[in-house]
Design a protein around this motif. Structure first.
Motif, PDB file in Angstrom:
ATOM      1  N   SER A  41      48.463  53.892  45.207  1.00 27.74           N
ATOM      2  CA  SER A  41      47.210  53.668  44.493  1.00 27.74           C
ATOM      3  C   SER A  41      47.524  52.895  43.227  1.00 27.74           C
ATOM      4  O   SER A  41      48.594  53.069  42.625  1.00 27.74           O
ATOM      5  CB  SER A  41      46.494  54.978  44.168  1.00 27.74           C
ATOM      6  OG  SER A  41      47.132  55.655  43.112  1.00 27.74           O
ATOM      7  N   LEU A  42      46.601  52.018  42.863  1.00 27.27           N
ATOM      8  CA  LEU A  42      46.741  51.209  41.656  1.00 27.27           C
ATOM      9  C   LEU A  42      45.403  51.143  40.938  1.00 27.27           C
ATOM     10  O   LEU A  42      44.348  51.163  41.587  1.00 27.27           O
ATOM     11  CB  LEU A  42      47.155  49.773  42.007  1.00 27.27           C
ATOM     12  CG  LEU A  42      48.520  49.541  42.633  1.00 27.27           C
ATOM     13  CD1 LEU A  42      48.677  48.085  43.023  1.00 27.27           C
ATOM     14  CD2 LEU A  42      49.624  49.950  41.674  1.00 27.27           C
ATOM     15  N   PRO A  43      45.433  51.016  39.612  1.00 27.79           N
ATOM     16  CA  PRO A  43      44.183  50.760  38.901  1.00 27.79           C
ATOM     17  C   PRO A  43      43.575  49.437  39.356  1.00 27.79           C
ATOM     18  O   PRO A  43      44.303  48.490  39.694  1.00 27.79           O
ATOM     19  CB  PRO A  43      44.613  50.688  37.435  1.00 27.79           C
ATOM     20  CG  PRO A  43      45.931  51.392  37.377  1.00 27.79           C
ATOM     21  CD  PRO A  43      46.576  51.159  38.718  1.00 27.79           C
ATOM     22  N   LEU A  44      42.259  49.372  39.360  1.00 25.27           N
ATOM     23  CA  LEU A  44      41.567  48.159  39.793  1.00 25.27           C
ATOM     24  C   LEU A  44      41.983  46.948  38.964  1.00 25.27           C
ATOM     25  O   LEU A  44      42.062  45.837  39.489  1.00 25.27           O
ATOM     26  CB  LEU A  44      40.049  48.351  39.737  1.00 25.27           C
ATOM     27  CG  LEU A  44      39.207  47.214  40.308  1.00 25.27           C
ATOM     28  CD1 LEU A  44      39.578  46.912  41.761  1.00 25.27           C
ATOM     29  CD2 LEU A  44      37.731  47.541  40.191  1.00 25.27           C
ATOM     30  N   SER A  45      42.298  47.145  37.681  1.00 25.19           N
ATOM     31  CA  SER A  45      42.717  46.019  36.834  1.00 25.19           C
ATOM     32  C   SER A  45      43.995  45.372  37.362  1.00 25.19           C
ATOM     33  O   SER A  45      44.123  44.136  37.369  1.00 25.19           O
ATOM     34  CB  SER A  45      42.919  46.471  35.390  1.00 25.19           C
ATOM     35  OG  SER A  45      43.917  47.479  35.314  1.00 25.19           O
ATOM     36  N   ILE A  46      44.940  46.158  37.859  1.00 25.78           N
ATOM     37  CA  ILE A  46      46.184  45.607  38.426  1.00 25.78           C
ATOM     38  C   ILE A  46      45.887  44.934  39.760  1.00 25.78           C
ATOM     39  O   ILE A  46      46.401  43.852  40.048  1.00 25.78           O
ATOM     40  CB  ILE A  46      47.262  46.702  38.576  1.00 25.78           C
ATOM     41  CG1 ILE A  46      47.700  47.200  37.192  1.00 25.78           C
ATOM     42  CG2 ILE A  46      48.466  46.177  39.367  1.00 25.78           C
ATOM     43  CD1 ILE A  46      48.672  48.364  37.218  1.00 25.78           C
ATOM     44  N   ILE A  47      45.046  45.561  40.579  1.00 26.13           N
ATOM     45  CA  ILE A  47      44.662  44.969  41.867  1.00 26.13           C
ATOM     46  C   ILE A  47      44.030  43.597  41.647  1.00 26.13           C
ATOM     47  O   ILE A  47      44.358  42.625  42.339  1.00 26.13           O
ATOM     48  CB  ILE A  47      43.710  45.916  42.625  1.00 26.13           C
ATOM     49  CG1 ILE A  47      44.484  47.144  43.109  1.00 26.13           C
ATOM     50  CG2 ILE A  47      43.031  45.206  43.793  1.00 26.13           C
ATOM     51  CD1 ILE A  47      43.620  48.262  43.652  1.00 26.13           C
ATOM     52  N   THR A  48      43.156  43.510  40.650  1.00 29.79           N
ATOM     53  CA  THR A  48      42.491  42.241  40.327  1.00 29.79           C
ATOM     54  C   THR A  48      43.493  41.216  39.829  1.00 29.79           C
ATOM     55  O   THR A  48      43.476  40.058  40.263  1.00 29.79           O
ATOM     56  CB  THR A  48      41.382  42.476  39.278  1.00 29.79           C
ATOM     57  OG1 THR A  48      40.447  43.414  39.808  1.00 29.79           O
ATOM     58  CG2 THR A  48      40.666  41.184  38.937  1.00 29.79           C
ATOM     59  N   ASP A  49      44.382  41.626  38.917  1.00 29.84           N
ATOM     60  CA  ASP A  49      45.403  40.708  38.382  1.00 29.84           C
ATOM     61  C   ASP A  49      46.295  40.151  39.487  1.00 29.84           C
ATOM     62  O   ASP A  49      46.694  38.985  39.445  1.00 29.84           O
ATOM     63  CB  ASP A  49      46.271  41.402  37.333  1.00 29.84           C
ATOM     64  CG  ASP A  49      45.542  41.670  36.024  1.00 29.84           C
ATOM     65  OD1 ASP A  49      44.431  41.110  35.818  1.00 29.84           O
ATOM     66  OD2 ASP A  49      46.070  42.458  35.210  1.00 29.84           O
TER      67      ASP A  49
END
Length: 122
Positions: A41-49
Motif C-alpha cells: 500500500s502507498l499513499p495516493l500522493s506517491i502513486i500519483t508522483d
C-alpha cells in the motif's frame, strides 16, 4: 536476502524499490504488516508522483472489522533482486508491505529498537 531494521515505534521497516512498469524505481521505507493480505500500500500522493496506472477497486476489511473500498494500481517492484508486477492499494497510511509480497519468504524480526529484520526466500 533482504534486510531492514526495527524503528523506535517497534515497526519492522524495509526498503522497497517501486515504480511504474518499465520506468526507473524509487526506494522508500515501508512497514511490514502481517495483517495486510495484499502486496503493497502507498499513499495516493506517491502513486500519483510515480504515475502508476489505475487497475480496479477492491473491498478490504480493516483490523477493526470495518470494510473500505481501495483503489488498486499496478506497479513494478524489485523484490529479492527480481522485478515483480504487483497490485498497490492506495491508502492514507504510511507505505505497508503485506503478506502477498512476503509469500514464499521467511521473515525474521529482532523485536527491539534497532533490531534486524531479515527476509529470505524459502
Amino acid at each position: 536476502m533482504m534486510f531492514g531494521v526495527v524503528n523506535s515505534n517497534c515497526e519492522a521497516i524495509i526498503k522497497v524499490a517501486v515504480g511504474r512498469i518499465g520506468s526507473p524505481k524509487i526506494a522508500l521505507d515501508a512497514v511490514i504488516d502481517t495483517g495486510f493480505t495484499s502486496f503493497l500500500s502507498l499513499p495516493l500522493s506517491i502513486i500519483t508522483d510515480l504515475g502508476l496506472p489505475w487497475h480496479y477497486r477492491d473491498i478490504g476489511t480493516l483490523g477493526d472489522g470495518s470494510e473500505v473500498v481501495f483503489e488498486i494500481y499496478k506497479a513494478s517492484v524489485i523484490w529479492d533482486g527480481q522485478e515483480q508486477i504487483i497490485d498497490v492499494a492506495a491508502s492514507d497510511a504510511d507505505p505497508l508491505v503485506g503478506m502477498g509480497l512476503l509469500y514464499g519468504f521467511k521473515l525474521q524480526i529482532e523485536a527491539v529498537e534497532g533490531g534486524r529484520v531479515t527476509i529470505e526466500a524459502l
